[in-house]
Every structure is written in structure tokens, then in C-alpha cells.
Design a protein around this motif. Structure first.
Motif, short mmCIF file in Angstrom:
data_model
loop_
_atom_site.label_atom_id
_atom_site.label_comp_id
_atom_site.label_asym_id
_atom_site.label_seq_id
_atom_site.Cartn_x
_atom_site.Cartn_y
_atom_site.Cartn_z
N GLU A 90 -22.49 52.10 15.28
CA GLU A 90 -21.83 53.02 16.20
C GLU A 90 -22.80 54.10 16.62
O GLU A 90 -23.65 54.51 15.83
CB GLU A 90 -20.70 53.73 15.46
N ARG A 103 -20.53 50.74 0.27
CA ARG A 103 -19.07 50.90 0.34
C ARG A 103 -18.61 51.56 1.61
O ARG A 103 -17.51 51.32 2.09
CB ARG A 103 -18.62 51.71 -0.86
N LEU A 104 -19.41 52.47 2.11
CA LEU A 104 -19.08 53.10 3.38
C LEU A 104 -20.30 52.97 4.27
O LEU A 104 -21.42 52.83 3.79
CB LEU A 104 -18.78 54.59 3.17
N ALA B 35 -19.14 35.77 0.76
CA ALA B 35 -18.16 36.83 0.52
C ALA B 35 -18.60 37.67 -0.66
O ALA B 35 -19.38 37.25 -1.49
CB ALA B 35 -16.80 36.20 0.23
N ASP B 36 -18.04 38.88 -0.75
CA ASP B 36 -18.38 39.73 -1.90
C ASP B 36 -17.87 39.12 -3.19
O ASP B 36 -18.53 39.17 -4.22
CB ASP B 36 -17.78 41.12 -1.72
N GLY B 54 -15.38 43.70 0.16
CA GLY B 54 -15.23 45.13 0.01
C GLY B 54 -15.81 45.66 -1.27
O GLY B 54 -16.35 44.90 -2.06
N PRO B 55 -15.72 46.94 -1.51
CA PRO B 55 -15.17 47.93 -0.60
C PRO B 55 -16.08 48.16 0.60
O PRO B 55 -17.30 48.22 0.45
CB PRO B 55 -15.11 49.20 -1.44
N HIS B 56 -15.52 48.25 1.78
CA HIS B 56 -16.35 48.54 2.95
C HIS B 56 -15.68 49.60 3.80
O HIS B 56 -14.60 50.09 3.46
CB HIS B 56 -16.60 47.27 3.76
N GLU B 57 -16.29 49.95 4.89
CA GLU B 57 -15.81 51.02 5.75
C GLU B 57 -14.39 50.70 6.20
O GLU B 57 -14.09 49.58 6.58
CB GLU B 57 -16.73 51.11 6.97
N ASP B 79 -19.42 39.35 11.83
CA ASP B 79 -19.53 39.76 10.43
C ASP B 79 -18.17 39.79 9.80
O ASP B 79 -17.96 39.42 8.68
CB ASP B 79 -20.05 41.21 10.35
N ARG B 80 -17.24 40.34 10.49
CA ARG B 80 -15.94 40.65 9.91
C ARG B 80 -14.82 39.79 10.46
O ARG B 80 -13.68 40.09 10.31
CB ARG B 80 -15.58 42.13 10.19
N ARG B 92 -13.92 48.27 14.02
CA ARG B 92 -14.59 49.23 13.17
C ARG B 92 -14.45 50.63 13.73
O ARG B 92 -14.46 50.84 14.91
CB ARG B 92 -16.07 48.86 13.17
N GLY B 93 -14.38 51.59 12.83
CA GLY B 93 -14.48 52.97 13.25
C GLY B 93 -13.15 53.64 13.50
O GLY B 93 -13.09 54.83 13.69
N HIS B 149 -13.05 54.83 -4.82
CA HIS B 149 -13.65 54.51 -3.53
C HIS B 149 -12.86 55.11 -2.39
O HIS B 149 -12.18 54.41 -1.66
CB HIS B 149 -13.66 52.99 -3.30
N PRO B 150 -12.93 56.45 -2.20
CA PRO B 150 -12.15 57.02 -1.11
C PRO B 150 -12.66 56.56 0.25
O PRO B 150 -13.84 56.25 0.40
CB PRO B 150 -12.35 58.52 -1.28
N ARG B 151 -11.77 56.51 1.19
CA ARG B 151 -12.06 56.20 2.59
C ARG B 151 -12.56 54.77 2.81
O ARG B 151 -13.03 54.46 3.90
CB ARG B 151 -13.09 57.16 3.19
N SER B 152 -12.51 53.92 1.80
CA SER B 152 -12.99 52.57 2.06
C SER B 152 -11.82 51.60 2.01
O SER B 152 -10.69 51.98 1.76
CB SER B 152 -14.07 52.19 1.06
N ALA B 182 -16.28 40.30 -7.30
CA ALA B 182 -16.84 41.25 -6.35
C ALA B 182 -17.30 42.53 -7.02
O ALA B 182 -17.89 43.38 -6.37
CB ALA B 182 -15.79 41.59 -5.28
#
Lengths: 291, 278
Positions: A90, A103-104, B35-36, B54-57, B79-80, B92-93, B149-152, B182
Motif C-alpha cells: 500500500e 504478523r502485521l 500455508a502457514d 496467519g496471524p496476518h494483517e 497471495d490471499r 487488504r487494508g 496478536h492485536p490487530r491481526s 502454524a
């Protein structure tokens, strides 16, 4: 046209052939590691009713009073000073979001990025508007990581880092990349390799002129010769075979594997029997070298 | 129901098992390299495959038709891109779905068209799949340590290749192994089993024949070390006097499943550890 077909065959577990056992203490989630309350808990553990319990499946590592469990394979966990290879996902205000198999998404601030020509000045509003001209979604970069608040922050302070040109990307698990002093290697077989700590490995043809380091803004789009391309493909297949047999990746192991694979054709390297043979030879050579 | 004896006088079931006996379980971790985490499990004739990313964005979700992807983001969808046939696309995003203090667990359940006796028309997106997905999500939110894992976002995709009764249990068991593969921290294993009640006896691990007979069925997901229940589900009529017995049979069966899965995981970890060297 010849076609090859294979029938499913039961595979023998690889560890039998090595004939050795592990001395590590292996745990699975729910196992009690210790009931001694004197220990500090690290990653991969949690406290439950005065016992230290494992939360991942892996081996227990103890450093003085700290106990942690290292999982077999995880996403990339950034550490200060790591070199990573990432892909831009992005373009935001004053920063780029980079995917680094962690992770992020990692963050690359505009102020941490080299300007074309290596100038050192304060980034202005025009630079902000021209961000997309520097790096777009889909570009690959190599950067150094600075870890903070869960998301990895990246910077490209020296001209050695920056946008990558032509080459091949191989994605492996971060736990298989060995930590070394340098991650940029020029292999004698004719190609160069960047071993990113996040498991992204970039193989590219060795540039002839090493003096002009422009931080990658001049994209080198000259066609790569067939010989170079063959070397790069062979390296890529060797890396994949090392990863399948769970061997650590570093310049020596990749080089030995390359040499062991020379008698075979490039496309044959990925066949299971040949893969095992090559990696066994590599393992032996590494053991001999260690003495 | 017509003439099919689910429990004979000597105490044998239709497939020759005893009341509390489980079917043969075979499992393997690390089935897919891309895969993870991934795992495959066979419980008798029920076969399930689980894949974890995961964990991912954290990603938002949008609907799109087919695979017409517009814009520069399109390139990275490969990818996803999920095996959802283009129904649901992850963009994403989008901050809408990411939670600030913990990870979001997203589960999708899909059963192959060839998994049942009659070919299924819609492999996913129908009501039963959505409900299964929600139940799996509830189960795993209880077990995964999401605060780390916050925000993921953690994605769990389960596919049933052959359904012969006990599909929820097989999915949970496969997903547990995949999450472990994973490297995502969990409180404990999550082991699940189904149970039923016939002629005053509680039966464990029901096969399709026993489920189709119409008696009460209970699905239980358990965290074995502490004995805590992650999910308990039953939608049939059962007298409350019998509930305790059926629950106990299911719990015992889940603990037996745990013994087997524990062995599989330990062997996998041991082999990988030997290969990596000390």
C-alpha cells in the motif's frame, strides 16, 4: 513429448535415515513445563494455576531464569538489525506498507527511505506527492528492520538497500534462515543471493559494476543472459530442496547443494529421490567441514 | 429405523464397535508447504482437511463477481485468494474488521460436492456451512490466545472430503492440528467428539448410519488438560436424567482423541527437531 507419472508411495520418515535422536525437551500445548515459580515466562508459555504451561508445540529453551518455547515454524518476528526483503502492498500518506511474512504488515516511513542519488535533505511535500513514483504496489525492496510496537518499522539508510531489479524470489519459513554477520552473498557460481531474515530469499545476477550503488532507483532492465538464468534457476531449485528436507539456509549450505546438484538436470532436482540424494550429500559435506 | 439394530444384545454396534469405542483415527500435520499450517485427519471414513493462514494483517471483506479484480491490489490477491470460488474476496487494508486488542479468528467450512452419498449442489455459502463456520469460530476463540496478536487476523479453512458422521468433531480435530502446525499459541488442544443415546446406553463417535437413525446427538469440544468445555451442541430431545451419561461418554471419547493427537504432534515435532539438528 515424454510425460512422467508417479504413483503414491509411502515415504519413510527422514529422521530414521539420520539415525540420531534429539536431546531437546519437546512440548505440546497444555504440557506443564515446570511448577517452580522462580522462573520468568517467555514466548510460547503462559501461567495457569501456578504452573508454567506451554502454548505452542516446540522445544523448551532456558536462559538463566527465562523459559520460553520455540515453535517449529512461525511467522517472522522482527528484531533490530535484521535484513528483510519485502513487497510493497500500500502507498499511504508519508509511508509505505510492506508485506514481510510477519504478523502485521511492516511500515516504511518516507523519511527512512533513500532519495534517488543519495541526497540527504528533509523530505518535502513534493516528495510526499511523488511517493508513488519511487515505489509502487508490487515492488520488492530490501531493507533493515527496526522493531517497535508489534509492527516492524523498516528503513533503508545506506545505498546498499532499496528497490530490487530483476531476479527470483523464493519464500521459505523464517526459522530456516540462519543468522549471520552478512546476508548479502556473492556466490562463486555466478549469481548473488540476499537471505532475508523473514524467509524471503532474493536471487539475482551479480552486477558487474559494484561502484554505482544508487539505492536501486535505476532499474536495470537489460536482458539477463541464458547462462546466468540457468544458474539462478538451479539455485532456486536447490534452495527449495533444502527447505523441503528442513535444512538451515546459509551461503555454505546453498553452495554445497548447488555443487552436488550439477550432475543432474535443473528440472530433475525437484524430484523426491534426487532431492534426498542431493541434500544427503550436502549434509555429509557440511559435517565433514565442521570436523 | 426399519429393522436396523443400532445396538445388539451383546453390546455391539452396526460396525462392530462397543458403545464407548472410537473409530480408527489417522492424522498428519504439515500437509501443504504453502500455508502457514495444515493438517489432515481421518476418523473412520470421515476425512477432513484444515488449513490455517496467519496471524496476518487484518483484512476487510467485500463481495465480487468472479475474479474480475480492479486496481493495483488485484495483483496481490493471488497471495490471499481463497478457495471460495470467487464469492468472497479479501481486501487488504480495510480497518473495519481488525480488533485493537486481540486477533480476529475467521473460520470457513466447506464440504466437497463428492463428500456425501448424493452429490451436494452448493459446497459452501449455504446455511449449514455458515453455521458450522460460526461454531468453529466460537470453539477456537476460546482456545487460541488472541490477546497476543492485536490487530491481526487468523484464518482457518476446513474442508470435508468424505462425510461419514462426526463432521464437526473431525473438523475441530483437524483445525487444532493445523493451528499447532502454524505455531499459533493455544491454551491447550481442542478435542471433539460426538455422542448419542440408544436403548439406555450412551454411544460415542457416531457414524452416519447412527446419526441418520434419528436419535439424540451431542457434539462436544473439550480442552482436555483443564476439562473445560469449548463448545457443546445438541438439537434433539433428550431427557435430562440421561444428559449426564451422554456428556460423560462424549468427554471420555474426547480425552481418548487427545491421547492420539498428542502422539501425532509429538512425533511431528520430534522429527522436525532431528532434521534441523541441535
Amino acid at each position: 513429448m515424454a510425460m512422467e507419472m508417479r504413483l503414491p508411495v509411502a515415504r519413510k520418515p527422514l529422521s530414521e535415515r539420520l539415525g540420531r535422536d534429539t536431546k531437546k525437551h519437546l512440548v505440546v500445548p497444555g504440557d506443564t513445563i515446570t511448577t517452580d515459580t522462580g522462573f520468568m515466562r517467555g514466548h510460547g508459555t503462559y501461567m495457569g494455576e501456578e504452573k508454567l504451561i506451554a502454548s505452542v508445540a516446540g522445544s523448551v529453551e532456558r536462559v538463566n531464569k527465562l523459559i520460553c518455547v520455540k515453535a517449529l515454524k512461525t511467522r517472522y518476528i522482527g528484531e533490530v538489525g535484521d535484513i528483510v526483503v519485502g513487497r510493497i502492498t500500500e502507498v499511504q500518506q508519508k509511508r509505505w506498507k510492506v508485506e514481510t511474512n510477519s504478523r502485521l504488515d511492516s511500515v516504511l516511513l518516507l523519511s527512512s527511505m533513500n532519495l534517488p542519488g543519495g541526497e540527504l535533505r528533509r523530505r518535502s511535500a513534493e516528495d510526499e506527492l511523488a511517493m508513488r513514483g519511487f515505489l509502487q504496489e508490487g515492488d520488492l525492496i530490501s531493507v533493515q528492520a527496526v522493531f517497535s510496537d508489534g509492527a516492524v518499522s523498516l528503513h533503508t539508510r545506506s545505498l546498499k538497500y532499496g528497490k530490487l531489479g530483476q531476479g527470483v524470489l523464493v519464500q521459505v519459513s523464517p526459522s530456516l534462515v540462519k543468522r549471520q554477520k552478512t546476508h548479502f552473498h556473492d556466490l562463486p557460481c555466478g549469481a548473488s543471493v540476499i537471505l532475508g531474515n523473514n524467509g524471503f530469499i532474493w536471487i539475482y545476477p551479480t552486477p558487474e559494476h559494484k561502484e554505482e550503488e544508487a539505492g536501486g532507483f535505476i532499474a536495470n532492465l537489460e536482458p539477463v543472459s541464458l547462462a546466468d538464468r540457468e544458474v539462478i534457476s538451479r539455485l532456486r531449485n536447490c534452495i527449495i530442496s533444502l527447505v523441503t528436507q528442513r535444512m538451515m539456509l546459509y551461503d555454505t549450505s546453498i553452495l554445497y547443494c548447488y555443487e552436488a546438484s550439477l550432475p543432474h538436470q535443473i528440472k530433475d532436482i525437484l524430484k523426491p529421490e534426487i532431492m534426498e540424494e542431493i541434500v544427503m550429500e550436502t549434509r555429509q559435506r557440511l559435517l565433514e567441514q565442521e570436523g | 429405523m426399519a429393522g436396523l439394530e443400532l445396538l445388539s444384545d451383546q453390546g455391539y454396534r452396526v460396525d462392530g464397535r462397543r458403545a464407548g469405542e472410537l473409530r480408527k483415527i489417522q492424522a498428519r500435520m504439515g500437509v501443504f508447504a504453502q500455508a502457514d499450517g495444515s493438517a489432515y485427519i481421518e476418523q473412520g471414513n470421515t476425512k477432513a482437511l484444515a488449513v490455517v493462514y496467519g496471524p496476518h494483517e487484518g483484512m476487510g471483506q467485500g463481495w465480487t463477481q468472479g475474479s474480475q479484480l480492479k486496481g493495483a491490489r488485484g495483483r496481490h490477491m493471488q497471495d490471499r485468494e481463497r478457495k471460495t470460488g470467487g464469492f468472497v474476496l479479501e481486501i487488504r487494508g480495510s480497518r473495519a474488521r481488525a480488533l485493537p486488542d486481540r486477533a480476529l479468528v475467521n473460520c470457513q467450512y466447506s464440504s466437497a460436492t463428492f463428500s456425501t452419498g448424493e452429490r451436494k449442489r452448493r459446497p459452501h455459502g449455504d446455511r449449514k456451512s455458515c453455521e458450522m463456520g460460526l461454531q468453529l469460530r466460537q470453539t477456537f476463540e476460546a482456545a487460541i490466545l488472541t490477546q497476543l496478536h492485536p490487530r491481526s487476523q487468523i484464518d482457518i479453512y476446513v474442508q470435508v472430503l468424505q462425510a461419514d458422521g462426526g463432521t464437526y468433531a473431525a473438523c475441530v480435530n483437524a483445525a487444532t492440528l493445523a493451528v499447532l502446525d502454524a505455531g499459533i499459541p493455544m491454551r491447550d488442544f481442542v478435542c471433539a467428539c460426538s455422542a448419542g443415546f440408544v436403548d439406555g446406553t450412551a454411544l460415542a463417535d457416531l457414524s452416519h448410519v447412527e446419526e441418520a437413525a434419528g436419535g439424540p446427538q451431542l457434539a462436544l469440544a473439550l480442552l482436555p488438560a483443564s476439562g473445560q468445555i469449548a463448545l457443546l451442541e445438541m438439537d434433539a430431545r433428550l431427557h435430562e436424567d440421561h444428559l449426564e451419561r451422554v456428556l460423560e461418554a462424549a468427554a471420555q471419547a474426547a480425552r481418548d482423541v487427545h491421547t492420539l493427537l498428542d502422539r501425532v504432534v509429538r512425533q511431528h515435532v520430534r522429527e522436525a527437531s532431528i532434521l534441523l539438528g541441535d
